[in-house]
Motif scaffolding. Structure first.
Motif, mmCIF file in Angstrom:
data_model
loop_
_atom_site.group_PDB
_atom_site.id
_atom_site.type_symbol
_atom_site.label_atom_id
_atom_site.label_comp_id
_atom_site.label_asym_id
_atom_site.label_seq_id
_atom_site.Cartn_x
_atom_site.Cartn_y
_atom_site.Cartn_z
ATOM 1 N N ASP A 56 10.643 -0.777 12.028
ATOM 2 C CA ASP A 56 10.506 -1.519 13.051
ATOM 3 C C ASP A 56 11.433 -2.498 13.460
ATOM 4 O O ASP A 56 12.663 -3.049 12.296
ATOM 5 N N VAL A 57 11.703 -2.792 14.825
ATOM 6 C CA VAL A 57 13.266 -3.254 15.512
ATOM 7 C C VAL A 57 12.850 -4.554 15.054
ATOM 8 O O VAL A 57 13.010 -5.320 16.588
ATOM 9 N N GLY A 58 12.752 -4.978 14.461
ATOM 10 C CA GLY A 58 13.080 -6.862 14.330
ATOM 11 C C GLY A 58 11.925 -7.382 15.473
ATOM 12 O O GLY A 58 11.879 -8.508 15.795
ATOM 13 N N THR A 59 10.110 -6.770 15.419
ATOM 14 C CA THR A 59 9.347 -7.965 16.730
ATOM 15 C C THR A 59 8.585 -8.981 15.512
ATOM 16 O O THR A 59 8.840 -9.184 14.089
ATOM 17 N N GLN A 60 8.605 -9.738 16.015
ATOM 18 C CA GLN A 60 7.586 -10.951 15.200
ATOM 19 C C GLN A 60 5.999 -10.548 15.297
ATOM 20 O O GLN A 60 5.590 -10.980 14.309
ATOM 21 N N THR A 61 5.449 -9.939 15.840
ATOM 22 C CA THR A 61 4.364 -9.068 15.135
ATOM 23 C C THR A 61 4.211 -8.477 14.525
ATOM 24 O O THR A 61 3.005 -7.844 13.320
ATOM 25 N N GLY A 62 5.670 -7.078 14.726
ATOM 26 C CA GLY A 62 5.734 -5.985 13.060
ATOM 27 C C GLY A 62 5.152 -4.942 13.069
ATOM 28 O O GLY A 62 4.534 -4.236 14.166
ATOM 29 N N THR A 63 4.986 -4.663 11.989
ATOM 30 C CA THR A 63 4.612 -2.852 12.228
ATOM 31 C C THR A 63 4.172 -2.561 10.677
ATOM 32 O O THR A 63 4.639 -2.479 9.509
ATOM 33 N N SER A 64 3.179 -2.128 10.478
ATOM 34 C CA SER A 64 2.077 -1.719 8.913
ATOM 35 C C SER A 64 2.607 -0.670 8.342
ATOM 36 O O SER A 64 2.133 0.233 9.624
ATOM 37 N N LEU A 65 2.527 -0.293 7.555
ATOM 38 C CA LEU A 65 2.257 1.525 7.138
ATOM 39 C C LEU A 65 1.666 1.088 6.078
ATOM 40 O O LEU A 65 2.016 1.003 5.054
ATOM 41 N N ASN A 66 0.298 1.977 6.324
ATOM 42 C CA ASN A 66 -0.714 1.988 5.431
ATOM 43 C C ASN A 66 -1.288 0.687 4.548
ATOM 44 O O ASN A 66 -1.180 0.182 3.625
ATOM 45 N N GLY A 67 -1.223 -0.191 5.792
ATOM 46 C CA GLY A 67 -1.723 -1.509 5.353
ATOM 47 C C GLY A 67 -0.141 -2.358 5.292
ATOM 48 O O GLY A 67 -0.845 -3.873 4.876
ATOM 49 N N THR A 68 0.613 -2.175 4.799
ATOM 50 C CA THR A 68 1.799 -3.029 4.675
ATOM 51 C C THR A 68 2.601 -2.953 5.405
ATOM 52 O O THR A 68 3.489 -2.309 5.787
ATOM 53 N N LYS A 69 3.182 -4.649 6.328
ATOM 54 C CA LYS A 69 4.026 -4.308 6.616
ATOM 55 C C LYS A 69 5.063 -5.091 5.926
ATOM 56 O O LYS A 69 6.045 -4.331 5.238
ATOM 57 N N LEU A 70 6.178 -3.514 7.248
ATOM 58 C CA LEU A 70 7.268 -3.296 7.210
ATOM 59 C C LEU A 70 8.185 -4.859 6.515
ATOM 60 O O LEU A 70 8.439 -4.470 7.665
ATOM 61 N N THR A 71 9.554 -4.038 5.973
ATOM 62 C CA THR A 71 10.342 -4.884 5.306
ATOM 63 C C THR A 71 12.101 -4.495 5.827
ATOM 64 O O THR A 71 13.151 -5.146 5.545
ATOM 65 N N GLY A 72 11.226 -2.822 6.139
ATOM 66 C CA GLY A 72 12.492 -2.206 6.239
ATOM 67 C C GLY A 72 13.222 -0.836 6.492
ATOM 68 O O GLY A 72 11.634 -0.342 6.000
ATOM 69 N N PRO A 73 13.753 0.448 6.522
ATOM 70 C CA PRO A 73 13.272 1.433 7.183
ATOM 71 C C PRO A 73 12.185 2.268 5.778
ATOM 72 O O PRO A 73 12.271 1.956 4.508
ATOM 73 N N VAL A 74 11.592 2.902 5.650
ATOM 74 C CA VAL A 74 10.110 3.897 5.300
ATOM 75 C C VAL A 74 10.650 5.245 5.277
ATOM 76 O O VAL A 74 10.088 5.271 6.535
ATOM 77 N N GLN A 85 -0.671 -3.703 15.970
ATOM 78 C CA GLN A 85 -1.390 -4.674 16.904
ATOM 79 C C GLN A 85 -2.950 -4.354 17.746
ATOM 80 O O GLN A 85 -3.328 -4.014 18.495
ATOM 81 N N GLY A 86 -3.004 -3.763 16.101
ATOM 82 C CA GLY A 86 -4.635 -2.685 16.264
ATOM 83 C C GLY A 86 -4.606 -1.383 16.569
ATOM 84 O O GLY A 86 -5.562 -0.941 16.455
ATOM 85 N N VAL A 87 -3.578 -0.587 17.598
ATOM 86 C CA VAL A 87 -3.643 0.987 16.907
ATOM 87 C C VAL A 87 -3.253 1.172 16.392
ATOM 88 O O VAL A 87 -1.751 1.409 15.558
ATOM 89 N N GLU A 88 -3.938 2.091 15.570
ATOM 90 C CA GLU A 88 -3.516 3.338 14.666
ATOM 91 C C GLU A 88 -2.912 4.511 14.737
ATOM 92 O O GLU A 88 -3.621 5.349 15.425
ATOM 93 N N LEU A 89 -1.808 4.839 14.295
ATOM 94 C CA LEU A 89 -1.136 6.430 14.722
ATOM 95 C C LEU A 89 -1.307 7.370 13.308
ATOM 96 O O LEU A 89 -0.609 6.501 12.162
ATOM 97 N N GLU A 90 -1.956 8.328 12.823
ATOM 98 C CA GLU A 90 -2.011 9.593 12.226
ATOM 99 C C GLU A 90 -0.481 9.855 11.747
ATOM 100 O O GLU A 90 -0.247 10.673 13.049
ATOM 101 N N VAL A 91 -0.483 9.790 10.968
ATOM 102 C CA VAL A 91 1.188 11.042 10.306
ATOM 103 C C VAL A 91 0.535 12.480 9.972
ATOM 104 O O VAL A 91 0.334 12.161 8.876
ATOM 105 N N VAL A 92 0.459 13.285 10.135
ATOM 106 C CA VAL A 92 0.420 14.849 10.157
ATOM 107 C C VAL A 92 1.274 15.710 9.895
ATOM 108 O O VAL A 92 2.285 15.867 10.860
ATOM 109 N N GLY A 93 0.723 17.205 8.852
ATOM 110 C CA GLY A 93 2.495 18.095 8.850
ATOM 111 C C GLY A 93 1.736 19.441 10.637
ATOM 112 O O GLY A 93 0.474 19.388 10.302
ATOM 113 N N ALA A 94 2.019 19.331 11.297
ATOM 114 C CA ALA A 94 2.426 20.019 12.590
ATOM 115 C C ALA A 94 2.369 21.361 12.009
ATOM 116 O O ALA A 94 1.730 22.115 12.729
ATOM 117 N N GLU A 95 2.499 21.523 10.591
ATOM 118 C CA GLU A 95 2.407 23.577 10.576
ATOM 119 C C GLU A 95 1.530 23.358 9.067
ATOM 120 O O GLU A 95 0.714 24.932 8.632
#
Length: 211
Positions: A56-74, A85-95
């Protein structure tokens, strides 16, 4: 290789290739979110080899991963869910062609040519926990489906490691993998395995069973 897709299916999936992708408001980003509260440059996805890191690039509203707000790179893995902000992005394996929830796949070589070798490894994690895999003279391990033991984890290299029975000993050898091979919690390039040792490739663990 991983890819990102909108959970609501609003656009096509995006493959996460080097050097990375950006998430934010406006067409300057690779992944565009026009929702209220999303910054012009909101989050960064860095791709380095097989590793994808979300920041997360130091935003006020934040970025969450699996329900937990990021406090650093993961580091991201297939199955992760990013929320901004309510939009959900899924990480999937391309192969990955495995059924959902499947982590470990044994190739035909592993199933039919190993026989009942004296050395074996026992899966100690994932849906296959408890599965016994006999080791032949030389057994390849990696993300590629042509490996004897194919582990569908994005953090593994396609040809990650190999096990070899040599002079009645079981040798584990890392094949120059990106994220390493671990024996009893220690990163190794080559080592002799003993009964009861723990082999680890990313989050997947095996217990070594001696003759």
């Amino acid at each position: 290789m991983l890819k990102i897709q909108f959970k609501d299916g609003r656009s096509d999936p995006i493959v996460l290739s080097a050097p990375g992708k950006t998430i934010g408001k406006g067409s300057a980003n690779d992944i565009v979110l026009d929702e209220e509260g999303v910054n012009a440059f909101h989050a960064d996805l860095k791709v380095d080899g097989e590793t994808v890191t979300l920041t997360d690039v130091g935003t006020q509203t934040g970025t969450s991963l699996n329900g937990t707000k990021l406090t650093g790179p993961v580091m991201l893995r297939a199955g992760d869910l990013i929320s901004i902000q309510g939009v959900e992005l899924e990480v999937v394996g391309a192969e990955s062609a495995a059924p959902e929830g499947k982590t470990l796949v044994l190739s035909g070589t592993a199933r039919f040519e190993m026989g009942l070798g004296s050395w074996a490894i026992v899966a100690d994690s994932g849906p296959e926990k408890g599965q016994v895999i006999a080791i032949k003279e030389k057994t390849s391990i990696g993300r590629a489906l042509e490996c004897d033991i194919s582990i569908l984890e994005p953090g593994l290299s396609r040809q990650h490691a190999e096990l070899e029975i040599l002079d009645a000993e079981l040798i584990i050898r890392d094949l120059g993998s990106s994220n390493g091979t671990y024996l009893n919690g220690k990163k190794i390039s080559q080592a002799v395995c003993r009964g009861g040792d723990v082999l680890q490739f990313e989050r997947i663990k095996f217990i070594v069973r001696a003759p």
